[in-house]
Write an enzyme that holds these catalytic residues in place. Structure first.
Site: not given
Length: 501
Positions: A472, A476
């Site tokens: 992450h 995204d």
């Protein structure tokens, strides 16, 4: 006779090194494989062993000198210190050379282990002292942190001495055994005992790499806060870097468990079996834990209706196998689907390097494969440029080599994305773990018939859950979901793969 000591191969793209430390001085007696000096490159620290027993003569490259590959470092007067270099020889051991007087001795050395692999553990000897062996017959097996390596006999003869018994850790230039060849080979003394490895020197008596000492002093670390990976526990530069990255407290913690093992009742202890982890399993454990500690890992899920892909495979699998000589499986469909999705969402095919993001304009696809020794991930290079048949052939060939333990280290490096198929073991859903430094891994699962609502009607469809674990920090949620949706679309309408849609 004078023997030259030269700079060893330093690794891919490394052309020069600096002489950091000389452990011996001119006039000192040295044994075979005894460490003479230490070199430092911009990537690793390299130890230089003595190629022969004797007396160290002239030191050509002094500490601080920069030298190229194969440059002359020093000379050794061979034989001058040979008697003192091997004080452990016994009467029975001396009988072997005498018996083999009609022939000659051949050293069995550690074979090439691969780039960046500096040591191995002797796992199994297939022959004993006194056994007759044929040329290229397997003598022993070594384990590294990546692969198992078989060591063949360099010549026909009799095994007269085992220098490195099972369990011994040897470096990339070490001697494993001695063969006697020629007329006296059959008469070699079988009672010669295997040479015991020299006792490991305590880490407190070992001089650490100069660059490591400097870095520890600058960071305020003591030697007991850094786990040394060099010979006899010597602390190297990269060990200090790892300690700084993990934090001094974590580096000083005992491995592999943070808490001591709870007491076990005597009755239970008698029924337990304790087996040392293989180098491969230790590396797997370390890399997986590093992955959890380093990446901000999340997993997103979706499901795919495999009806169209299964129908296309069924229709063409016989013709495909007849033409290409390999079976048409599902992995080529998934590999193609992922390659298409990675073009649209390139961050899933990228990696973090410090404060930079490195985007890969190619796909080196890692295909996770289970073996009796553990999970390995061979890499299919430039998978995005390959046809279905080329992908299937590559997967079949890499899978066989993985099961046979024949994969080289180069075949498991450089992957940009990984596919893991837990469905072959019956997994219905799982969260795959990232393969550092990659930023994405796709988990495939079992195909199972389930009732689905299709155009207002309930139909039975072959469904598979898909899981994408991603980093992450650079991927995204929108990118992760988009990637998985594109894979789903390609598999539910495989004609999109042919149209590059």
């Amino acid at each position: 006779m004078s023997i030259e000591v030269r700079v060893p191969t330093l690794g891919e793209s490394v052309t020069e090194a600096t002489v950091a430390t000389w452990f011996k001085k001119p006039g000192d007696t040295v044994a075979v494989d005894e460490m003479l000096c230490e070199l430092e490159t911009d990537k690793v620290t390299v130890e230089v062993p003595s190629p022969a027993a004797g007396t160290l003569g002239e030191i050509v490259a002094a500490e601080g000198d920069t030298v190229g590959v194969d440059a002359l470092l020093a000379t050794i007067a061979e034989g001058a210190g040979a008697d003192t270099a091997k004080p452990a020889a016994t009467d029975s051991a001396e009988a072997a050379p005498a018996a083999a007087a009609g022939g000659k001795s051949v050293d069995v050395m550690v074979p090439t282990l691969g780039e960046s692999v500096t040591e191995a553990t002797v796992s199994t000897w297939f022959k004993s002292v006194g056994d007759t062996v044929a040329q290229d017959e397997m003598l022993c097996e070594l384990e590294t942190d990546k692969v198992s390596v078989e060591v063949p006999a360099p010549a026909a003869g009799t095994l007269t001495e085992i220098v490195a018994p099972e369990g011994t850790t040897v470096d990339a230039t070490a001697k494993l055994a001695v063969l006697s060849t020629g007329d006296g080979a059959a008469a070699a003394a079988p009672a010669a005992p295997a040479a015991a490895p020299a006792p490991a020197t305590s880490g407190k008596d070992v001089e650490n790499a100069p660059s490591a000492n400097k870095m520890m002093a600058e960071a305020g670390l003591s030697a007991d806060q850094v786990q040394g990976s060099g010979r006899d526990g010597r602390v190297m530069k990269e060990d200090v870097q790892k300690a700084l990255a993990a934090g001094a407290t974590a580096a000083a913690a005992p491995a592999p468990a943070a808490a001591p093992r709870a007491p076990v009742p005597a009755d239970d202890a008698a029924r337990e079996e304790r087996v040392k982890m293989t180098k491969l399993r230790q590396t797997i454990a370390k890399r997986l834990k590093d992955s959890q500690n380093t990446a901000a890992m999340l997993t997103t899920y979706n499901e795919v209706d495999m009806t169209e892909t299964m129908a296309l495979r069924k229709e063409y699998k016989d013709l495909f196998e007849k033409k290409h000589g390999v079976r048409l499986g599902f992995m080529s469909f998934f590999t193609k689907a992922c390659c298409h999705a990675l073009k649209e969402v390139p961050e899933v095919n990228a990696e973090i390097d410090g404060t930079d993001i490195v985007y890969k304009n190619f796909v080196h696809m890692g295909i996770a494969a289970g073996t009796p020794q553990g999970l390995v991930v061979p890499v299919i290079r430039d998978a995005d440029q390959m046809s279905f048949a080329e992908i299937e052939k590559a997967i079949a060939e890499k899978g066989k080599r993985a099961r046979d333990g024949k994969l080289s280290m180069a075949e498991m490096q450089g992957g940009t994305f990984t596919i893991s198929n837990g469905g072959v073991y019956g997994s219905l859903m799982s969260s795959p773990i990232l393969n550092p430094p990659q930023s994405g891994i796709l988990g495939m699962h079992k195909i199972q018939d389930r009732p689905m609502v299709i155009n207002g009607e309930i139909k039975i469809r072959p469904m598979m859950y898909l899981a994408l674990s991603y980093d992450h920090r650079i991927v995204d949620g929108k990118g992760a979901v988009t990637f998985l949706v594109r894979v789903k679309e390609a598999l539910e309408d495989p004609r999109r793969l042919l149209m590059d849609l």
